[in-house]
Design an enzyme around this catalytic site. Structure first.
Site, short mmCIF file in Angstrom:
data_model
loop_
_atom_site.label_atom_id
_atom_site.label_comp_id
_atom_site.label_asym_id
_atom_site.label_seq_id
_atom_site.Cartn_x
_atom_site.Cartn_y
_atom_site.Cartn_z
N HIS A 74 -6.95 -4.54 10.31
CA HIS A 74 -6.69 -4.42 8.87
C HIS A 74 -5.43 -5.15 8.44
CE1 HIS A 74 -4.40 -0.36 9.51
NE2 HIS A 74 -3.53 -1.33 9.42
N ASP A 95 -7.10 -2.31 14.35
CA ASP A 95 -8.50 -2.56 13.99
C ASP A 95 -8.67 -3.82 13.13
OD1 ASP A 95 -7.45 -1.77 11.55
OD2 ASP A 95 -8.82 -0.08 11.23
N ASP A 123 0.81 -1.21 0.00
CA ASP A 123 0.00 0.00 0.00
C ASP A 123 0.85 1.27 0.00
OD1 ASP A 123 0.98 -0.37 2.58
OD2 ASP A 123 -0.97 -0.82 3.45
N GLU A 152 -9.45 -1.75 5.54
CA GLU A 152 -10.05 -1.43 6.83
C GLU A 152 -11.29 -2.30 7.06
OE1 GLU A 152 -8.29 0.21 8.66
OE2 GLU A 152 -7.61 2.14 7.88
P1 PGA Z 1 2.39 -1.40 12.84
O1 PGA Z 1 1.24 -1.35 11.75
O2 PGA Z 1 3.35 -2.45 12.39
O3 PGA Z 1 3.03 -0.04 12.81
O4 PGA Z 1 1.75 -1.74 14.15
C1 PGA Z 1 0.69 -2.55 11.31
C2 PGA Z 1 -0.34 -2.28 10.23
O5 PGA Z 1 -1.03 -1.24 10.28
O6 PGA Z 1 -0.47 -3.13 9.34
#
Ligand code: PGA
Length: 258
Positions: A138, A136, A67, A143
């Site tokens: 994702h 959350d 992404d 999302e």
């Molecule tokens: P993080 O993010 O590794 O910074 O916790 C994970 C994600 O949003 O996929």
């Protein structure tokens, strides 16, 4: 679904790196799907170490990132292209022409997303997709309520995600509201998925994704449909798992067999 619990982040990163290194030795032109965020940093450090100390060769590897933020130029300090460049690409012997990250400045999002999907296909598909998991649930920037069949497309970021990622920006206001992300359908087509999750704030979503029902409310739960998906987690992230003893036994058996 396989769950591998390791005592520390360093050990979990080592397990993931070994899986990738093993696959690269079998297939030097491996196609790797990559993720950003804090979680995969230790994995990248370990792969860089293997490159420097054991000569792990990335020269024929192709990478596709999950992404990118919409509206950020590639050299913006918080862009995912820049993150990959600074933390991984510049430290190994990847061919820069074989590294792909969605273009956050594209003028034609639909076309760019279609071309990104076509490029993945033309490279033979993704062999190993590295994933983090948002608080959350994702994966990529899919999302909650994302279609479990979704393809690469633009997506609005959840407020929780914007708050979680504000630490990479000068202020919350500067966090973009949109992104381009591989879809859940795209991710499910990769041959192997390695999802990494560290820390106590991931314990709830890890348990929901692995042991809860498949639901678009927890997009990572879609990995239950994947034939070769592993969650590699540290102790705090494993805290809410009910079948912990079973996962440990299965991993011990895997080690015996390897
Ligand atoms: P993080 O993010 O590794 O910074 O916790 C994970 C994600 O949003 O996929």
């Amino acid at each position: 679904m396989t769950v591998i619990v390791q005592p520390t982040i360093a050990e979990a990163a080592r397990v993931a790196a070994q899986k990738i290194a093993q696959a690269m030795r079998k297939k030097p032109n491996l196609v790797l799907g990559l993720a950003t965020g804090s979680t995969p940093l230790r994995l990248y450090e370990e792969l860089i170490r293997l490159h420097k100390e054991t000569g792990l060769d990335f020269s024929r590897v192709t990478t596709f990132n999950l992404d990118e933020y919409l509206g950020l130029p590639p050299d913006h300090p918080a862009s995912y292209r820049r993150f990959m460049q600074d933390n991984f690409f510049s430290k190994i012997n990847l061919n820069p022409n074989h590294t792909f990250v969605p273009d956050g400045l594209t003028q034609d999002i639909t076309r760019h997303c279609r071309e990104y999907e076509a490029l993945i296909k033309s490279c033979g598909g993704i062999d190993i997709q590295v994933l983090g998991i948002g608080s959350d649930g994702h994966i990529g920037f899919n999302e909650p309520t994302s279609s479990l069949a979704s393809r690469t497309r633009d997506k609005a970021l959840a407020e929780q995600t914007r708050r979680d990622n504000a630490r990479f920006f000068a202020s919350l206001d500067e966090v973009p509201h949109g992104c381009i992300t591989m879809g859940i359908g795209t991710i499910l087509e990769s041959r192997k998925c390695l999802l990494l999750a560290f820390g106590q704030n991931k314990a709830r979503v890890v348990a929901e994704a692995v042991e809860g029902p498949v639901t678009s409310m927890i997009p990572a739960s879609a990995l239950q449909f994947h034939a070769d998906a592993s969650f590699i987690v540290d102790e705090p992230a494993a805290a809410n798992l009910k079948l912990r003893a079973y996962y440990d036994q299965a991993f011990a058996n895997e080690l015996l067999g390897s």
